[in-house]
Motif scaffolding. Structure first.
Motif, PDB file in Angstrom:
ATOM      1  N   ILE A 439      11.823  52.308   3.988  1.00 25.36           N
ATOM      2  CA  ILE A 439      12.605  51.070   3.915  1.00 25.36           C
ATOM      3  C   ILE A 439      13.499  51.076   2.684  1.00 25.36           C
ATOM      4  O   ILE A 439      14.678  50.705   2.737  1.00 25.36           O
ATOM      5  CB  ILE A 439      11.666  49.844   3.900  1.00 25.36           C
ATOM      6  CG1 ILE A 439      10.916  49.734   5.241  1.00 25.36           C
ATOM      7  CG2 ILE A 439      12.439  48.561   3.636  1.00 25.36           C
ATOM      8  CD1 ILE A 439       9.816  48.697   5.239  1.00 25.36           C
ATOM      9  N   HIS A 440      12.948  51.508   1.564  1.00 25.13           N
ATOM     10  CA  HIS A 440      13.710  51.551   0.319  1.00 25.13           C
ATOM     11  C   HIS A 440      14.923  52.477   0.444  1.00 25.13           C
ATOM     12  O   HIS A 440      15.998  52.197  -0.112  1.00 25.13           O
ATOM     13  CB  HIS A 440      12.808  52.018  -0.823  1.00 25.13           C
ATOM     14  CG  HIS A 440      13.486  52.083  -2.151  1.00 25.13           C
ATOM     15  ND1 HIS A 440      13.833  50.968  -2.870  1.00 25.13           N
ATOM     16  CD2 HIS A 440      13.921  53.151  -2.891  1.00 25.13           C
ATOM     17  CE1 HIS A 440      14.420  51.320  -3.996  1.00 25.13           C
ATOM     18  NE2 HIS A 440      14.490  52.650  -4.033  1.00 25.13           N
ATOM     19  N   ASP A 441      14.751  53.574   1.208  1.00 26.44           N
ATOM     20  CA  ASP A 441      15.853  54.536   1.323  1.00 26.44           C
ATOM     21  C   ASP A 441      16.923  54.077   2.299  1.00 26.44           C
ATOM     22  O   ASP A 441      18.084  54.516   2.201  1.00 26.44           O
ATOM     23  CB  ASP A 441      15.307  55.895   1.791  1.00 26.44           C
ATOM     24  CG  ASP A 441      14.436  56.551   0.730  1.00 26.44           C
ATOM     25  OD1 ASP A 441      14.564  56.174  -0.449  1.00 26.44           O
ATOM     26  OD2 ASP A 441      13.611  57.413   1.093  1.00 26.44           O
ATOM     27  N   THR A 442      16.579  53.203   3.253  1.00 29.92           N
ATOM     28  CA  THR A 442      17.529  52.855   4.313  1.00 29.92           C
ATOM     29  C   THR A 442      18.140  51.465   4.174  1.00 29.92           C
ATOM     30  O   THR A 442      19.215  51.204   4.735  1.00 29.92           O
ATOM     31  CB  THR A 442      16.839  52.938   5.694  1.00 29.92           C
ATOM     32  OG1 THR A 442      15.728  52.047   5.711  1.00 29.92           O
ATOM     33  CG2 THR A 442      16.383  54.355   5.988  1.00 29.92           C
ATOM     34  N   GLN A 443      17.494  50.546   3.426  1.00 30.78           N
ATOM     35  CA  GLN A 443      18.026  49.188   3.323  1.00 30.78           C
ATOM     36  C   GLN A 443      19.233  49.124   2.373  1.00 30.78           C
ATOM     37  O   GLN A 443      19.215  49.703   1.282  1.00 30.78           O
ATOM     38  CB  GLN A 443      16.930  48.232   2.812  1.00 30.78           C
ATOM     39  CG  GLN A 443      15.960  47.800   3.887  1.00 30.78           C
ATOM     40  CD  GLN A 443      16.606  46.939   4.964  1.00 30.78           C
ATOM     41  OE1 GLN A 443      17.645  46.284   4.727  1.00 30.78           O
ATOM     42  NE2 GLN A 443      16.019  46.950   6.135  1.00 30.78           N
ATOM     43  N   ASN A 444      20.233  48.389   2.810  1.00 30.52           N
ATOM     44  CA  ASN A 444      21.434  48.151   2.001  1.00 30.52           C
ATOM     45  C   ASN A 444      21.989  49.433   1.382  1.00 30.52           C
ATOM     46  O   ASN A 444      22.053  49.564   0.146  1.00 30.52           O
ATOM     47  CB  ASN A 444      21.152  47.128   0.893  1.00 30.52           C
ATOM     48  CG  ASN A 444      20.839  45.751   1.469  1.00 30.52           C
ATOM     49  OD1 ASN A 444      21.327  45.385   2.545  1.00 30.52           O
ATOM     50  ND2 ASN A 444      20.048  44.995   0.738  1.00 30.52           N
ATOM     51  N   GLU A 487      19.035  38.542  -2.301  1.00 33.82           N
ATOM     52  CA  GLU A 487      20.419  38.569  -1.838  1.00 33.82           C
ATOM     53  C   GLU A 487      21.419  38.442  -2.990  1.00 33.82           C
ATOM     54  O   GLU A 487      22.467  39.077  -2.992  1.00 33.82           O
ATOM     55  CB  GLU A 487      20.628  37.427  -0.832  1.00 33.82           C
ATOM     56  CG  GLU A 487      22.011  37.397  -0.188  1.00 33.82           C
ATOM     57  CD  GLU A 487      22.150  36.270   0.793  1.00 33.82           C
ATOM     58  OE1 GLU A 487      23.122  36.254   1.553  1.00 33.82           O
ATOM     59  OE2 GLU A 487      21.254  35.383   0.809  1.00 33.82           O
ATOM     60  N   GLU A 488      21.053  37.655  -3.979  1.00 35.37           N
ATOM     61  CA  GLU A 488      21.956  37.412  -5.111  1.00 35.37           C
ATOM     62  C   GLU A 488      21.435  38.052  -6.396  1.00 35.37           C
ATOM     63  O   GLU A 488      21.848  37.690  -7.483  1.00 35.37           O
ATOM     64  CB  GLU A 488      22.122  35.902  -5.317  1.00 35.37           C
ATOM     65  CG  GLU A 488      22.700  35.193  -4.092  1.00 35.37           C
ATOM     66  CD  GLU A 488      22.686  33.686  -4.225  1.00 35.37           C
ATOM     67  OE1 GLU A 488      22.133  33.216  -5.249  1.00 35.37           O
ATOM     68  OE2 GLU A 488      23.195  33.011  -3.326  1.00 35.37           O
ATOM     69  N   GLN A 489      20.465  38.972  -6.267  1.00 38.68           N
ATOM     70  CA  GLN A 489      19.858  39.599  -7.451  1.00 38.68           C
ATOM     71  C   GLN A 489      20.043  41.103  -7.399  1.00 38.68           C
ATOM     72  O   GLN A 489      20.104  41.707  -6.326  1.00 38.68           O
ATOM     73  CB  GLN A 489      18.349  39.277  -7.517  1.00 38.68           C
ATOM     74  CG  GLN A 489      18.033  37.802  -7.664  1.00 38.68           C
ATOM     75  CD  GLN A 489      16.544  37.551  -7.656  1.00 38.68           C
ATOM     76  OE1 GLN A 489      16.098  36.575  -7.106  1.00 38.68           O
ATOM     77  NE2 GLN A 489      15.774  38.419  -8.281  1.00 38.68           N
ATOM     78  N   GLY A 513      11.708  36.654  -5.605  1.00 41.87           N
ATOM     79  CA  GLY A 513      13.091  36.294  -5.294  1.00 41.87           C
ATOM     80  C   GLY A 513      13.329  34.789  -5.370  1.00 41.87           C
ATOM     81  O   GLY A 513      12.607  34.049  -6.045  1.00 41.87           O
ATOM     82  N   LYS A 514      14.349  34.333  -4.609  1.00 40.69           N
ATOM     83  CA  LYS A 514      14.761  32.939  -4.707  1.00 40.69           C
ATOM     84  C   LYS A 514      13.877  31.983  -3.896  1.00 40.69           C
ATOM     85  O   LYS A 514      14.022  30.764  -3.963  1.00 40.69           O
ATOM     86  CB  LYS A 514      16.208  32.792  -4.255  1.00 40.69           C
ATOM     87  CG  LYS A 514      16.442  33.114  -2.784  1.00 40.69           C
ATOM     88  CD  LYS A 514      17.903  32.958  -2.419  1.00 40.69           C
ATOM     89  CE  LYS A 514      18.164  33.209  -0.937  1.00 40.69           C
ATOM     90  NZ  LYS A 514      19.574  33.035  -0.595  1.00 40.69           N
TER      91      LYS A 514
END
Length: 563
Positions: A439-444, A487-489, A513-514
């Motif tokens: 997941i870490h390698d493929t997200q965003n 999302e904003e961090q 997160g938020k």
């Protein structure tokens, strides 16, 4: 008998003394009666004559009485002697009269028969020549000397030199004029001892059969089992050699095992048709034990018993002895039992081998299925990746990446399954750690977010029905942290915990997160990911809980632990 004669002689002496006293008294009294009439010759003559006649008559009666008493005593003595002689001669037990020093005076026919000797021989040999002089004999003599009596078991020697176990009673008695003598009454207990030995041997054999049966249950390879069995057979049967053969498909025989080891069995390599010419047809009868004459350089005989099988004889077990040996009942029982144990164990091992072969084939097939599913999912994931690269719509691209990640999660599970030893269960620790890394390698892709992870994963074995829903839940919850929580961090921290307690499995994902929107509910959420999480939790028959924390939010899934 002599005691009876002694008592009679004492009684006669006593009666004689009484007679003498009476006779003396009679003479004295009659002389006193005749004295007053001594001057009257006629009267005196008459009285004297009467006195003499009375004395003669009484003396005659006494003599007749003594004679009759003597005759009766002699008759009683003779009758008693005949009775004792008859008992002595016809007793089935051996009887001996001896001196305490070991000299033998008399032996009855039963004693001569037991010892295999004539009475004169036994008398000449004495105690030392017919008994086994050991500690047991010395102890018996000591006890008889101290107490005058002994009862127990000793060993006599037959004329052939064969030891004879006897049950014996001996007593010391005194005889008039001959001093101390001993009586010895003994019985041959050879048959009883043999029965006891056979009983003990039977008990030992039955215990050995049970032990061999237990070892058969624990047996690994059949070759090792056959070798162990021949070693046990040789020891328990006290045989020169024991062997196991099997019948081959071409009507031959093959040596399976033998003990002691032999470079080449006398029967090894011969066709079974050849063996039939040397007296083997008898062993082919089930449950019958017959001698099998093998081609040996020494004089020997082997007893063989068939090993039965469901579709016919499997082979035979043989024990080799000297040529003049006769197999006893217990040895025969053991050989037959061994044959049946071999039959049962061979059938069981063959069934186990067939089952293991079938399991190996199914394991290979299942492994191949998991591998192909993983490869097919990788192809689908690749197609989604290509599609995402070709589209210009950012929302479509994100949707395709989400689908790609879900497919990759399922593919990872199948990869872990075909790599596992059981092909049915996967360990959660390695699986979730690999999933988080993916997941870490493929997200965003292309973003500069720095997301760290803390994982406390208990290694639980789950089958495919539990592993896929749980893996997809982890994928959705962790992916959502990228899309919503951070999302904003540029930086963030996610904690994943998995543990079991009270027969339940508990998954908790926490981020800093938020947090969730105010008044957030699952019912109002139209997110595919959240709907998927609810569906998968329901599939696990579990419960989904969520809440905001001081620094973010927390999702918890609890479900019953699979049995």
């Amino acid at each position: 008998m002599k005691k009876v004669a002694l008592l009679l002689s004492k009684r006669s002496v006593l009666l004689l003394l009484v007679y003498i006293i009476v006779a003396t008294s009679w003479i004295f009294i009659t002389d006193q009666l005749v004295q007053p009439v001594a001057d009257n010759s006629d009267t005196a003559y008459l009285l004297i004559s009467l006195k003499d006649w009375i004395f003669v008559v009484v003396s005659g009666l006494v003599l007749v009485y003594f004679a009759s008493q003597k005759r009766e005593a002699q008759q009683d003595l003779a009758s008693t002697e005949r009775k004792y002689q008859k008992l002595f001669q016809h007793s089935s037990d051996g009887i001996m009269l001896t001196n305490p020093n070991g000299a033998i005076l008399k032996v009855n026919p039963a004693g001569c028969r037991i010892l295999g000797r004539k009475e004169e021989e036994i008398n000449e040999l004495g105690r030392e020549g017919i008994t086994k002089n050991n500690e047991k004999m010395q102890e018996a003599l000591r006890r008889r000397e101290e107490t005058g009596h002994f009862s127990g078991e000793l060993t006599f020697i037959h004329k052939t030199g064969k030891p004879i176990p006897v049950e014996l009673t001996s007593s010391v008695f005194h005889t008039e004029g001959e001093g101390l003598q001993t009586s010895v009454i003994f019985r041959d207990i050879t048959d009883r001892k043999e029965h006891e030995r056979l009983l003990q041997e039977q008990i030992r054999m039955r215990a050995a059969i049970m032990e061999v049966g237990a070892k058969a249950l624990e047996a690994g390879k059949l070759t090792s089992f056959y070798e162990m069995l021949t070693q046990e057979m040789t020891t328990l049967l006290d045989a020169r050699r024991t062997q196991l053969f099997r019948f081959t498909e071409d009507s031959g025989v093959q040596l399976l095992a033998n003990s002691p080891p032999l470079e080449k069995s006398p029967a090894y390599g011969h066709e079974f048709a050849d063996l039939q010419t040397i007296n083997t047809p008898q062993i082919i009868q089930p449950d019958q034990l017959q001698p099998l004459t093998q081609r040996t350089s020494d004089s020997s005989v082997s007893y063989g018993v068939i090993i039965p099988g469901d579709s016919g004889p499997l082979g035979f077990a043989a024990a080799q002895y000297a040529d003049n040996y006769e197999l006893n009942t217990n040895d025969e029982l053991f050989l037959k039992a061994v044959a049946h144990i071999i039959s049962i164990t061979t059938a069981r091992k063959q069934a186990e081998q067939q089952l293991q072969q079938s399991l190996d084939e199914k394991k290979t097939l299942l492994s191949e299925i998991h591998h192909r599913i993983k490869n097919n999912l990788a192809v689908i994931s690749g197609l989604l990746e290509v599609q995402a690269l070709e589209t210009e719509d950012e929302q479509v691209r994100f949707t395709l990446h989400d689908s790609q990640q879900r497919i990759q999660t399922i593919a990872t599970i199948h990869e872990k399954l075909y790599q596992s030893s059981t092909l049915a269960e996967v360990g959660t620790k390695q699986f979730i750690e690999d999933l988080i890394s993916s997941i870490h390698d493929t997200q965003n892709p292309g973003t500069q977010q720095d997301i760290s992870y803390e994982m406390d994963i208990e290694d639980i074995s789950l089958d495919m029905d539990q592993a896929i829903p749980l893996g997809l839940i982890v994928n959705e919850l962790v992916s959502n942290t990228y899309k919503h929580a951070f999302e904003e961090q540029k930086q963030g921290h996610v904690t994943i915990r998995l543990e079991t307690k009270d027969n339940t499995i508990r998954l908790q994902v926490t981020d800093n997160g938020k947090g969730l929107p105010e008044n957030f509910t699952l019912q109002q959420s139209n997110s595919l990911g959240m709907n998927l999480i609810q569906t998968l939790t329901h599939q696990l028959e579990g419960k989904l809980e969520y809440q905001n924390t001081e620094n973010g939010c927390e999702f918890t899934v609890t479900a019953p632990l699979p049995h």
